[in-house]
Design an enzyme around this catalytic site. Sequence first.
Site: not given
Length: 510
Positions: A366, A226, A82, A54
């Site tokens: 995907k 898709d 982080y 982060g």
Amino acid sequence: MDKILVLDFGGQYNQLIARRVREQHVYAEIKPYNKITVEEIVEIGYKGVIFTGGPNSVYDEKSPHYDPAILDAGIPVLGICYGDQLMAFMAGGKVDSAENSSEYGKTTLFTDNNVLFKDVPKESICFMSHTDYISEPPAGFKTIAHTPKCPCAGMCDEERKLYGVQFHPEVTHTIFGTQILKNFIFDVCECNMDWTMEDFIEKTVARYKEELKGKRVLLALSGGVDSSVAAVLLNNAIGENLTCIFVDHGLLRKDEGDFVEKTFKGQFGLNMIRVNAQDRFLSKLAGVTEPEKKRKIIGEEFIRVFEDEAKKIGKVEVLAQGTIYPDVIESGKGDSAVIKSHHNVGGLPDVIAFDEITEPLRDLFKDEVREVGEKLGIPYELVWRQPFPGPGLAVRVIGEITEDRLALLREADAIFREEVANAHCEKMTNQYFAVLTDLRSVGVMGDARTYGRTIVLRAVTTDDFMTAEWTRLPFEVLEKASNRITNEVPGVSRVVYDITSKPPATVEWE
Ligand code: XMP
């Protein structure tokens, strides 16, 4: 099924982490740090948790923190960047800022003997991107890796199965990153490899056979990967009860409409309605030159056509959509995370009467959708199809759209794609196409002066289409395409190659 939770603290690689886990055939899902409690994590039964990186420093007032009870919940945790610093901070260690010596890029990593580094050489390359660092690991933790600049590049509390790394194992620059993630998933969390696309297909089809029994389902089929995969998956479960509407707006590439129809109606025996609405779209677009106006007209007309067809079918219980996982992930950036609203066909749910929506691919990335497509036997051209904008060739014909101009562009575009395929260069580029400009220029053919159209060839290389490089296609490919287009497409006297990146340009010309 064993599951890993990727707890998102706003890192840019959250999706990559989840994909890397799934590549090992273990299911991983992403949740923002402020949307799931320790109790819920325990109840769901995750086999392990990964804290993402982060942009913050743990001492920032607004930095995202988490309930320290997670460290004693009996679930293995791996903190990355982080997430590593946060774990150190939560457990009572010390994090400092190395403001003048932040590490960015490839760095030599030295590792100790530890289960996390099983089959990782003592010295290897990792990818670092940090300013803060752990200056003192918490009590009960030991340092297990370092770099020339970072004294604690890895730490662990073996008893509580808590691990942290300052570098990013999920990016390919970390040569043994996949091995490190594998060690965490299999040796520390003891996950089984039970996430496979064969299994996904089998379970989804079985579930739909039950859930959708006797219900009529409607799907807008675009011919994109898709909606194609969603259609075949649903067809395998409910057959005739699925109706797919394929709107041919006349702005498709050469032979595309016929190919989609032949594939789905023929090969898969899908209950599919092809609506030939070219005239409707072309008459609405007549005289329109402004790109955003073109988009708006096409979007609206699409809904009208779809609505008209849906009305003929009568009552529909379920609307199916090809939404995929990246469309539904909430981000852990800030507290006001919102779900990206996504409809494959903008606005459809508002205009069609139905009781429920189903999204068969909402858990898949995907690449997983493509794998499912391949396993279902959908042709390569569809499964690996490059992105194609909803408004189609309308945004690739600069200026007014007429049947003649569309026909000219279709030919030029088909030649370009054919030459890229002939040279086996498809894998070099993520999107490539031709554009018809509204520019005329002087040429010479035989002994005669010509005054023809200018075609632009565009090819881009990109991961996410937010930024893109122009693809360095071999000159020979461009030369062949140019020669063929000027020879075979009447009215074209000049072909140019677009060498602009995004930004400052966009991928499409309009
Ligand atoms: P740009 O031109 O914005 O394109 O750099 C980025 C990606 O988005 C596609 N694109 C669209 N897709 N409707 C779509 O469905 C649109 O209006 C549209 N405009 C651009 C473009 O093809 C590229 O993949």
